[in-house]
Design a protein around this motif. Structure first.
Motif, PDB file in Angstrom:
ATOM      1  N   VAL A  11       2.517   4.770   0.586  1.00  0.00           N
ATOM      2  CA  VAL A  11       2.375   5.805   1.604  1.00  0.00           C
ATOM      3  C   VAL A  11       2.882   7.109   0.990  1.00  0.00           C
ATOM      4  O   VAL A  11       4.055   7.218   0.619  1.00  0.00           O
ATOM      5  N   ARG A  12       2.008   8.061   0.877  1.00  0.00           N
ATOM      6  CA  ARG A  12       2.347   9.283   0.153  1.00  0.00           C
ATOM      7  C   ARG A  12       3.439  10.081   0.852  1.00  0.00           C
ATOM      8  O   ARG A  12       3.446  10.228   2.077  1.00  0.00           O
ATOM      9  N   ASN A  13       4.371  10.584   0.065  1.00  0.00           N
ATOM     10  CA  ASN A  13       5.434  11.459   0.549  1.00  0.00           C
ATOM     11  C   ASN A  13       5.232  12.828  -0.086  1.00  0.00           C
ATOM     12  O   ASN A  13       5.564  13.045  -1.248  1.00  0.00           O
ATOM     13  N   MET A  67       5.191  11.545   6.978  1.00  0.00           N
ATOM     14  CA  MET A  67       4.500  10.294   6.644  1.00  0.00           C
ATOM     15  C   MET A  67       3.883   9.652   7.885  1.00  0.00           C
ATOM     16  O   MET A  67       2.736   9.188   7.865  1.00  0.00           O
ATOM     17  N   ASP A  78       0.910  11.889   9.153  1.00  0.00           N
ATOM     18  CA  ASP A  78      -0.254  11.936   8.259  1.00  0.00           C
ATOM     19  C   ASP A  78      -0.898  10.577   8.039  1.00  0.00           C
ATOM     20  O   ASP A  78      -2.128  10.476   7.934  1.00  0.00           O
ATOM     21  N   THR A  79      -0.076   9.523   7.952  1.00  0.00           N
ATOM     22  CA  THR A  79      -0.591   8.240   7.471  1.00  0.00           C
ATOM     23  C   THR A  79      -0.371   7.081   8.426  1.00  0.00           C
ATOM     24  O   THR A  79      -1.313   6.337   8.742  1.00  0.00           O
ATOM     25  N   VAL A  80       0.856   6.894   8.890  1.00  0.00           N
ATOM     26  CA  VAL A  80       1.192   5.662   9.614  1.00  0.00           C
ATOM     27  C   VAL A  80       0.501   5.577  10.965  1.00  0.00           C
ATOM     28  O   VAL A  80      -0.124   4.555  11.293  1.00  0.00           O
ATOM     29  N   TYR A 109      -3.228   4.979  10.673  1.00  0.00           N
ATOM     30  CA  TYR A 109      -3.481   3.605  10.227  1.00  0.00           C
ATOM     31  C   TYR A 109      -3.345   2.626  11.396  1.00  0.00           C
ATOM     32  O   TYR A 109      -4.210   1.744  11.581  1.00  0.00           O
ATOM     33  N   THR A 111       0.864  -1.170   0.000  1.00  0.00           N
ATOM     34  CA  THR A 111       0.000   0.000   0.000  1.00  0.00           C
ATOM     35  C   THR A 111       0.903   1.223   0.000  1.00  0.00           C
ATOM     36  O   THR A 111       1.669   1.416   0.960  1.00  0.00           O
TER      37      THR A 111
END
Length: 420
Positions: free
Chosen positions: A131-133, A163, A166-168, A171, A129
């Motif tokens: 993960v946007r940088n 990252m 924002d995302t990890v 999640y 998946t």
């Protein structure tokens, strides 16, 4: 009881092993994971070597629920992490168009030509998946293997941190049932770890089962970190505050702050509260005390200036230390350091003057005054207080320790003024 979620951090890069780059990523990741109730069980640093990466990852998956990897995602040939993970998860690389769009946008923004190696960074393992940088050209990758979440991110700290934020972390909070966790930090000074543990032993032994205590020693003292865990909605903040209040009653003279507040900032708060100004006269510390005080935003409201009086001539000409005092007692003496504190206070017209004079080393010592012999002083309109320090370490440690000790002398003196 729900299973505790554990994590392992893997940092990749020969530069870390050679000591050319200091690993700050692991410390930051450990703090952020702890805030959401995930405990880091191991941190592993490995070289840019496919076999090393593969072996370390296999071991990490076998013992952790979360594996966070940083490093090795750049565009150059020595960045091997992405290709190694592609082989490890038995997949192939495919173009991820949104990642390519992000890379192209970065190069357009800075009006720079994009090379093929940069375009290749948008090719990612098909089973991950992305993960946007948003700050760099290397996307992250999230995998799942044997109930373990694996996330690979760039080693560049500001890219990795964005990252994670924002995302990890979001999640992981959705993926796992995590406990509520709160930290409360009490900063102490002037008492060693062993003496401190004996003093608060009964209190520590009677902490609730869901509150843990950690001793975190540093140069000047010990940070006490209380960590509260809750899975049933109990009021952790009230519980922690109750314990902090009990602790405060046991060691009131040694606590200088609550939370992650450095000593110089705590001193600044005291000076602001009392509307007092301060100046420094420094010899062996060479201006470090002034630097610490002025590193705090808003310090111009209480810090007026400093004299770095490294030579006896400056001590006499600028601070008014008499030639007789220097001749009879020497530059490293109670009499001289008191005169320096009084002199800078009068020179710069401040409420408080503080001073340092000593033998930081590695040479300059004598049988009567060996390396590490240092005097510090505090002077105000009501009192002048001096203290002798003996701390024969390295030159830099002697200077840093002296700086912290003279700041603590300010704290103690201000406390006495209030009590009187």
């Amino acid at each position: 009881m729900e299973k505790e979620i554990s994590a392992e951090i893997m940092t990749i890069g020969d530069e870390l092993l050679y000591g050319q780059v200091i690993d700050t990523n692991s410390a930051w990741l450990g703090q952020e994971l702890g805030k959401i109730g995930i405990r880091v069980k191991q941190i592993t640093s490995i070289s840019d070597n496919p076999n090393a990466i593969t072996d370390a990852l296999t071991q990490a998956i076998s013992r952790a629920d979360v594996v966070l990897i940083t490093g090795g995602l750049g565009p150059t040939k020595d960045d091997l992490t992405k290709h190694t993970l592609t082989r490890y998860f038995n997949t192939d690389l495919q173009l991820h168009q949104p990642s390519l769009d992000d890379v192209e946008e970065i190069f357009r923004k800075y009006n720079r030509p994009m090379l093929e190696v940069n375009r290749q960074q948008a090719f990612l393992p098909a089973t991950c998946t992305p993960v946007r940088n948003v700050l760099g050209t290397a996307p992250g990758m999230l995998f799942q293997e044997q109930n373990t979440v694996i996330v690979s991110m760039p080693g560049v700290p500001f890219e990795m941190k964005r990252m994670v934020t924002d995302t990890v972390l979001p999640y992981l909070q959705q993926h796992y049932a995590l406990p509520q966790i709160i930290h409360s930090v009490v900063q102490t000074i002037g008492i060693g770890e062993s003496f401190l543990s004996e003093t608060i032993a009964d209190w520590e032994d009677n902490l609730p089962a869901n509150i843990k205590l950690a001793y975190l020693p540093h140069l000047a003292g010990v940070r006490l970190r209380l960590t509260g865990f809750s899975k049933d909605g109990q009021d952790l903040e009230a519980q922690l505050q109750e314990q902090v209040d009990k602790l405060t009653a046991l060691i009131p003279d040694h606590i200088f702050a609550y939370g992650e507040v450095p000593l110089e900032e705590a001193i600044g708060h005291l000076l602001k509260e009392r509307n007092l100004t301060i100046s420094t006269a420094e010899s062996c510390t060479g201006g470090l005390v002034a630097h610490k005080l002025t590193s705090v935003p808003g310090s111009s409201s209480y810090f007026l200036g400093s004299v770095v009086a490294y030579s006896n001539e400056v001590k006499k000409a600028q601070l008014g230390v008499s030639a007789e005092t220097l001749e009879q007692h020497g530059a490293v003496s109670e009499e001289t350091v008191c005169a320096m504190a009084q002199g800078v206070r009068q020179l710069l017209k401040t409420d408080i003057g503080i001073s340092t004079s000593g033998i930081a080393g590695p040479d300059g010592g004598t049988p009567d005054k060996p390396v590490g012999t240092i005097w510090i002083a505090y002077a105000d309109a009501h009192q002048t207080v001096a203290r002798k320090i003996n701390y024969n370490k390295t030159r830099q440690l002697n200077i840093e320790y002296t700086t912290l000790q003279v700041l603590d002398l300010v704290r103690q003196s201000l406390r006495r003024r209030v009590e009187e």
